[in-house]
Design an enzyme around this catalytic site. Structure first.
Site, PDB file in Angstrom:
ATOM      1  N   GLY A   1       0.652  -1.323  -0.009  1.00  0.00           N
ATOM      2  CA  GLY A   1       0.079   0.037   0.010  1.00  0.00           C
ATOM      3  C   GLY A   1       0.842   1.298  -0.196  1.00  0.00           C
TER       4      GLY A   1
ATOM      5  N   ASN B   1      -3.581   1.652 -14.302  1.00  0.00           N
ATOM      6  CA  ASN B   1      -2.574   0.599 -13.591  1.00  0.00           C
ATOM      7  C   ASN B   1      -1.218   1.416 -13.721  1.00  0.00           C
ATOM      8  OD1 ASN B   1      -1.500  -1.628 -12.501  1.00  0.00           O
ATOM      9  ND2 ASN B   1      -0.589  -2.078 -14.488  1.00  0.00           N
TER      10      ASN B   1
ATOM     11  N   HIS C   1       2.784   0.761 -13.572  1.00  0.00           N
ATOM     12  CA  HIS C   1       3.744  -0.490 -13.631  1.00  0.00           C
ATOM     13  C   HIS C   1       5.115  -0.013 -13.538  1.00  0.00           C
ATOM     14  CE1 HIS C   1       4.980  -4.405 -14.992  1.00  0.00           C
ATOM     15  NE2 HIS C   1       5.911  -3.531 -15.418  1.00  0.00           N
TER      16      HIS C   1
ATOM     17  N   ASP D   1      -0.661  -5.602 -18.313  1.00  0.00           N
ATOM     18  CA  ASP D   1       0.200  -4.406 -18.533  1.00  0.00           C
ATOM     19  C   ASP D   1       0.290  -3.976 -20.171  1.00  0.00           C
ATOM     20  OD1 ASP D   1       1.052  -4.581 -16.107  1.00  0.00           O
ATOM     21  OD2 ASP D   1       2.598  -6.186 -16.418  1.00  0.00           O
TER      22      ASP D   1
ATOM     23  N   GLU E   1       7.299   7.180  -9.626  1.00  0.00           N
ATOM     24  CA  GLU E   1       5.846   6.550  -9.647  1.00  0.00           C
ATOM     25  C   GLU E   1       5.184   7.532  -8.762  1.00  0.00           C
ATOM     26  OE1 GLU E   1       4.869   2.611  -8.645  1.00  0.00           O
ATOM     27  OE2 GLU E   1       6.903   1.915  -9.500  1.00  0.00           O
TER      28      GLU E   1
HETATM   29  C1  GRF Z   1       4.864  -0.320  -7.512  1.00  0.00           C
HETATM   30  O1  GRF Z   1       5.977  -0.517  -8.007  1.00  0.00           O
HETATM   31  C2  GRF Z   1       3.561  -0.347  -8.907  1.00  0.00           C
HETATM   32  O2  GRF Z   1       4.358   0.283  -9.935  1.00  0.00           O
HETATM   33  C3  GRF Z   1       3.353  -1.672  -9.018  1.00  0.00           C
HETATM   34  O3  GRF Z   1       3.485  -2.126  -7.429  1.00  0.00           O
HETATM   35  C4  GRF Z   1       4.167  -1.329  -6.943  1.00  0.00           C
HETATM   36  C5  GRF Z   1       3.487  -0.693  -5.564  1.00  0.00           C
HETATM   37  O4  GRF Z   1       2.855  -1.463  -4.735  1.00  0.00           O
HETATM   38  N1  GRF Z   1       2.247  -1.864  -9.673  1.00  0.00           N
HETATM   39  P1  GRF Z   1       2.746  -1.008  -3.188  1.00  0.00           P
HETATM   40  O5  GRF Z   1       1.923   0.217  -3.314  1.00  0.00           O
HETATM   41  O6  GRF Z   1       3.988  -0.943  -2.597  1.00  0.00           O
HETATM   42  O7  GRF Z   1       1.837  -2.163  -2.586  1.00  0.00           O
END
Ligand code: GRF
Length: 214
Positions: A16, A109, A111, A152, A181
């Protein structure tokens, strides 16, 4: 421009951190989103605790409780209050969700690579960053895309890059990618909230103002 916050549901499977970042950006940077619901694909994960600590309603839908991807996807769709949610955000969601037609263009999403490279089934977490390092590329980054019915592969909305250093391990690269991100996802959500990007006949259509705010 809409004055209303974008109402979102967050789907997650893990720590999260992405959810935390969205909560923080909303409180500290005025990101105009309203997180209405968090749905987890596993019981007891940290993402659920973060949601609960912030008074966000939660639900858990586990893939193993359903016979097929289709049945799991139906359960997920049924648990989404579609008249109260504008956009569904997969934030570290590791299950395949086959979305109904009415949700095309409303599910995104994030990624941790520059898709279409290093994406698809099995490319999650450190698997991605190890593959990036082994390939020898000198640049990585992250991608936010509209979700289709595969892993993806949906239409790309935006990407951010970062360097890959010769001394990188999967951990150090993951940390650098996660930093980009943390900017990119709020940026895309702000575009969606303002109506600056939408999916039209399978292709993203952008307002020119997105270029200036990238
Ligand atoms: C991130 O690297 C995202 O790109 C991928 O999951 C990771 C995030 O998961 N889809 P979280 O927020 O650490 O649970």
């Amino acid at each position: 421009m809409s004055e209303q916050p974008l109402r979102i549901a967050v789907l997650l499977s893990g720590t999260g951190r992405t959810l935390s970042n969205l909560i923080e950006r909303t409180a500290q940077n005025g990101l105009a989103i309203d997180i209405r619901l968090v749905i987890a694909s596993k019981l007891g994960i940290r993402g659920l605790t973060i949601a609960e600590n912030h008074g966000i309603p939660t639900a858990t839908i586990q893939r193993r409780d359903y016979e097929s991807v289709a049945a799991f996807s139906d359960a997920l769709t049924e648990s989404l209050p579609l008249d109260e949610v504008d956009v569904v955000v997969m934030a570290g969601f590791l299950q395949l969700y086959r979305l109904p037609e009415q949700l095309r263009g409303r599910v995104i999403n994030i990624h941790p690579s520059l898709l279409p490279l290093f994406g698809g089934q099995g490319f999650y977490g450190h698997h991605v960053h190890r593959a990036v390092i082994e390939s020898g590329v000198r640049v990585s980054g992250c991608t936010v895309h509209f979700v289709d019915n595969e892993y993806d592969t949906g239409p790309i909305i935006a990407q951010r890059t970062c360097d890959v250093h010769p001394s990188d391990t999967a951990d150090t690269l993951a940390a650098r990618v996660f930093e980009v991100e943390c900017d990119l996802l709020p940026t895309v959500l702000a575009w969606l909230q303002r109506g600056w990007v939408r999916l039209d006949a399978g292709k993203p259509v952008f307002d020119p103002r997105t270029a200036a705010s990238e």
